[in-house]
Scaffold this motif. Sequence first.
Motif, PDB file in Angstrom:
ATOM      1  N   ILE A  31       0.876  -1.172  -0.111  1.00 48.50           N
ATOM      2  CA  ILE A  31      -0.022   0.011  -0.077  1.00 48.50           C
ATOM      3  C   ILE A  31       0.814   1.147  -0.291  1.00 48.50           C
ATOM      4  O   ILE A  31       0.462   2.358  -0.521  1.00 48.50           O
ATOM      5  N   PRO A  47      -8.015  -1.477  -0.913  1.00 53.12           N
ATOM      6  CA  PRO A  47      -7.398  -2.577  -0.284  1.00 53.12           C
ATOM      7  C   PRO A  47      -8.447  -3.208   0.376  1.00 53.12           C
ATOM      8  O   PRO A  47      -8.304  -2.900   1.711  1.00 53.12           O
ATOM      9  N   TYR A  62      -4.336   4.293   4.541  1.00 50.15           N
ATOM     10  CA  TYR A  62      -4.769   4.416   3.216  1.00 50.15           C
ATOM     11  C   TYR A  62      -5.805   5.490   3.194  1.00 50.15           C
ATOM     12  O   TYR A  62      -6.007   6.488   2.420  1.00 50.15           O
TER      13      TYR A  62
END
Length: 153
Positions: free
Chosen positions: A37, A65, A76
């Motif tokens: 990520i 994700p 994220y």
Amino acid sequence: MEDWRRIDIDAFDPDSGRLNAEDLTPPNLKVVSASEIEPRISQLRSAATSGDFASALQLVTNDPPYGADETTKTRYFEAVLSVLTQVRQAEIANLVKQLSLKQVDVLIKYLYKGMSVPEGQKQGGILLSWFEKVTQNSGVAPVVRYLSDRRTV
């Protein structure tokens, strides 16, 4: 089903012990690690700082994700929130129109998550502007799909 009134609805109750966590996990969920990520987060931030919000939004909504752990999802999401809050209100409608149906569904998931956490609630007006433009463009169908989808961002 001949007699729908005789369906055993207790078979679908998660507290009845008949369903376990594996039954409730969506199929084909790809496990994503934090190291996978990090490059995407840096791409998001660089696109946002350069003012290329269209590509940043495409990156956010293309492959979320879903299979990451909660700390990775949180990191994220912070990057996604920074992208969403940097866009000027006049540009939101044009950016939403460029998204596909699946991308709009992912965007709705991030908007709802943003409205449910304190970091996003501080930017509530901007998130509501995004939400307004999405519902003006796509109607309430993305909201209904969000409510019925088990994959979380």
